[in-house]
Scaffold this motif. Structure first.
Motif, mmCIF file in Angstrom:
data_model
loop_
_atom_site.group_PDB
_atom_site.id
_atom_site.type_symbol
_atom_site.label_atom_id
_atom_site.label_comp_id
_atom_site.label_asym_id
_atom_site.label_seq_id
_atom_site.Cartn_x
_atom_site.Cartn_y
_atom_site.Cartn_z
ATOM 1 N N SER A 1 46.201 49.606 73.329
ATOM 2 C CA SER A 1 46.949 48.741 73.267
ATOM 3 C C SER A 1 46.902 47.969 74.854
ATOM 4 C CB SER A 1 48.469 48.896 72.831
ATOM 5 O OG SER A 1 49.096 49.711 73.770
ATOM 6 N N GLU B 1 49.148 43.650 72.169
ATOM 7 C CA GLU B 1 48.226 43.608 70.999
ATOM 8 C C GLU B 1 47.523 44.962 70.712
ATOM 9 O OE1 GLU B 1 48.089 41.286 68.689
ATOM 10 O OE2 GLU B 1 49.353 39.584 69.698
ATOM 11 N N LYS C 1 56.585 44.213 66.857
ATOM 12 C CA LYS C 1 55.121 44.035 66.914
ATOM 13 C C LYS C 1 54.535 45.266 67.665
ATOM 14 C CE LYS C 1 52.139 40.696 69.637
ATOM 15 N NZ LYS C 1 52.156 39.818 70.750
ATOM 16 N N ASN D 1 51.685 47.580 65.811
ATOM 17 C CA ASN D 1 50.481 48.079 66.671
ATOM 18 C C ASN D 1 50.316 49.545 66.197
ATOM 19 O OD1 ASN D 1 49.976 45.433 67.721
ATOM 20 N ND2 ASN D 1 50.963 46.032 69.701
#
Ligand code: R5P
Length: 298
Positions: A108, A121, A150, A154
Motif C-alpha cells: 500500500s 491506496e 479506505k 485496501n
C-alpha cells in the motif's frame, strides 16, 4: 511392470496412524499448503519466530538515514534476516535474486511525508506480487484515522487476492500522531485486522498489557521496532515482545541506524530465535561490534 511393482510393495504399516501434525503458527492450521509454505519462508519453523528486516521506509520518506544506499548498507545484513520487508522498486534494483528468505512486499502507499499519510491506496497488482515471488503483501491500516474505511478496504482486497494465490497478507497497524499507543488501541487494531482475514499482524509493543494484545489476536503478531533507541533498549524491546508472545520483530531503524547494524541484527536474532536474555544479547552485540571495528582498522 507396473503391476509387478505394486505386488511387491508390502510395507504399509497399517497400524501406524498417518502423520497429521498441526502447523506451527497460531491460527494458521486451515491455510492451504502454498500459504503455509510461504509463511515458513517468513517464520523459522524451528523457533516459530521471525526477524523481519524492514527497510520500506523510502516509500513515503525517500532516502532516510541509514537507507541512503541499500546496496551498501542493507544488502550485507540480508543473510541474517529471515525475511525482508521492502518495496518492489528496491527489491528489483538492489536485492540479489539469490536471496532465499521470505519477501514481504510493501503493497500500500500513495501519500508522501508531505501529505496526509493515511490516504493510501493499494500499490501493487497481484500479478506483480506473484512475479516477484512474494511470501506476503503488507498493507497499512489506520484504525481511527481519517481514511480508516479506505485502508481497511485496501486490506480486505489484498486478502482476497492473496488467498486466491496462496500469498499471505500482513496487516500493519499504523497509529496516528494524535492517538494513544496503549494496549486498548492495539487490541482493537490487531483484532480488526485478524477478524477481516489478515494472515498475520504487525503492531507496536506497549509496556502495559502487551500480553493481552497477543492473547486477543487469533493470528501471529510481530512488532515494529519504531524510532531508534540505544542498542540495549532496543534489545530489551525485542525481548519483552517475544517474552509476551510476539512471533518476532519487523525491525528497521533500530537495526539500520545502529552504530553497528551487522552486530545489531545478529544480537536481535539471538533474542528472537534463542531466547537470549537482554544482557547476553547486548554483550554479543558489543563483541561483534568490536570485531568489526578492529577489522576496519586493519
Ligand atoms: C514504516 O514505514 C514501515 O512499516 C516499517 O516497515 C516499520 O515501521 C518497521 O520499521 P521500524 O522498526 O523502523 O519502525
Amino acid at each position: 511392470m507396473a503391476d509387478k511393482d505394486t505386488e511387491s510393495a508390502r510395507n504399509y504399516q497399517v497400524g501406524v496412524p498417518a502423520r497429521n501434525e498441526p502447523f506451527f503458527l497460531k491460527g494458521s492450521n486451515h491455510l492451504d499448503w502454498g500459504l503455509q509454505n510461504r509463511l515458513s519462508q517468513i517464520f523459522n519453523p524451528r523457533s516459530g519466530r521471525t526477524v523481519m528486516l524492514a527497510f520500506d521506509h523510502g516509500y513515503f520518506l525517500g532516502p532516510t538515514s541509514g537507507l541512503e544506499r541499500i546496496d551498501l548498507n542493507i544488502v550485507p545484513l540480508t543473510p541474517y534476516a529471515d525475511t525482508l520487508m521492502l518495496t518492489r522498486g528496491i527489491l528489483r534494483t538492489s536485492i540479489p535474486p539469490t536471496y532465499t528468505g521470505g519477501i514481504v512486499l510493501r503493497s500500500s502507499g500513495g501519500p508522501s511525508i508531505l501529505k496526509e499519510l493515511s490516504n493510501e491506496e493499494i500499490a501493487i497488482s497481484i500479478d506483480e506480487a506473484i512475479r516477484l515471488n512474494a511470501a506476503a503483501m503488507a498493507v497499512q491500516v489506520f484504525i481511527g484515522g481519517e481514511y480508516e474505511t479506505k485502508s481497511i478496504h485496501n486490506l480486505t482486497r489484498l486478502i482476497d487476492l492473496g488467498n486466491q494465490h496462496g500469498i499471505a497478507t500482513l496487516g500493519v497497524t499504523a497509529v496516528g500522531r494524535d492517538m494513544v499507543r496503549d494496549a486498548n488501541y492495539m487490541r482493537l487494531a490487531t483484532r480488526i485486522c485478524a477478524e477481516l482475514g489478515a494472515t498475520y499482524v504487525k503492531t507496536y509493543f506497549v509496556e502495559q498489557g502487551f500480553d493481552t494484545v497477543v492473547a486477543s489476536c487469533p493470528v501471529p503478531i510481530v512488532i515494529a521496532g519504531g524510532k531508534k533507541l540505544p542498542e540495549r533498549e532496543a534489545l530489551e524491546l525485542a525481548f519483552n515482545a517475544v517474552d509476551q508472545g510476539a512471533c518476532g520483530v519487523d525491525m528497521g531503524r533500530n537495526i539500520f541506524q545502529s552504530e553497528c547494524p551487522l552486530a545489531m541484527i545478529q544480537a536481535v536474532r539471538k533474542v528472537v530465535h534463542e531466547n537470549a536474555r537482554v544482557q547476553e544479547a547486548y554483550d554479543y552485540y558489543l563483541e561483534i561490534r568490536d570485531q568489526q571495528d578492529s577489522q576496519s582498522l586493519k
